[in-house]
Design a protein around this motif. Structure first.
Motif: not given
Length: 294
Positions: A204, A243, A245
């Motif tokens: 991440v 997000l 990652f």
């Protein structure tokens, strides 16, 4: 389509089997890295030997150092790194660029920041099989605009190696590998197939994500998420922020790993020979006798 219906299109969804926080340590000459793979609680994940999330500002860097027996993949997230080696190869990779270096039988190179301020990126070490450890060194470099990408329903992927959302990377991976950079907008989800025989993990970069099944606990930035067996993985961004990652997977080699710093071979005898070759500038290290980076 409901979450449960989407997840079920994998006959065996991969679940989170281990979470490791990448902890800061000093490397090179004044550089700071967050090491997620290659430390005591996650020594390696066949075929992956190391994952560093690095941040380096001048005058710090990674001056002249050798490698043998594996590949390094450097992916710049911010700024640039200038690379040069004893075979005369020199260049700078900038934000979003990738350098895929097959060290093979031997290379000595330097990696130094290309600008002022923090230069940030990820470096992954991928093991080579015993039959490939002594091949000639090779480079593949991809500029950011050359990296295949796709976007759908608030999910964007950059395909550094492998295939996702119908697009494929041109990078040749000697050890079969996938390397995907996902960005999920808030309240979106993704589903990615992974060959069943491969090992895989998530790192991440920013934000917070849920991996495996919808009710698993969220994982925050700077964590490695090791995935269990299965034929695909799902991720959800349930937060109000983006997000980001990387999802990385590879075919395990199932061979013994003997590592001595930047040398990775199959036996201690091969390591001993490598150290001798390096010190005596032979069997791949001939040019080390006179070369120094500029």
């Amino acid at each position: 389509m409901s979450e449960s219906a989407q997840v079920s299109h994998f006959s065996q969804p991969r679940l989170v089997v281990k979470k490791v926080q990448a902890k800061q340590q000093h490397e090179g000459d004044g550089a700071v890295v967050r090491r997620g793979i290659g430390r005591s609680d996650l020594r390696n994940l066949d075929p992956f030997l190391l994952l560093d999330d690095f941040s380096v500002s001048p005058p710090a860097g990674f001056p002249d150092h050798p490698h043998r027996g594996f590949e390094t993949v450097t992916y710049m997230l911010q700024g640039g790194i200038t690379h040069q080696d004893f075979a005369g190869h020199k260049g700078t990779i900038g934000t979003g660029d990738v350098q895929w270096m097959t060290a093979g039988r031997g290379i000595i190179h330097s990696e130094m920041p290309a600008g002022e301020g923090a230069q940030k990126g990820l470096q992954l070490w991928i093991n080579l099989s015993s039959k490939d450890k002594m091949i000639e060194p090779k480079y593949q470099e991809l500029l950011s605009e050359e990296i295949s990408r796709a976007e759908e329903d608030g999910v964007e992927v950059r395909v550094i190696a492998g295939e996702s959302m119908g697009v494929r990377s041109p990078v040749y991976t000697r050890t079969p590998t996938m390397y995907l950079d996902f960005t999920l907008k808030p309240k979106t989800q993704m589903h990615q197939s992974i060959p069943e025989s491969w090992n895989s993990f998530v790192y991440v970069i920013e934000g917070e994500g849920v991996f495996g099944i919808p009710n698993s606990s969220p994982v925050s930035a700077h964590h490695v998420v090791v995935l269990g067996p299965g034929d695909g993985v799902s991720a959800w961004n349930k937060s109000s922020k983006p997000l980001r990652f990387v999802l990385i997977g590879g075919q395990p080699l199932n061979e013994p790993v003997v590592q001595h710093g930047p040398f990775v071979m199959n036996t201690q005898a091969e390591i001993d020979r490598t150290i001798e070759d390096y010190h005596h500038c032979k069997n791949g290290f001939e040019m080390a006798k006179y070369w120094r980076s500029q």
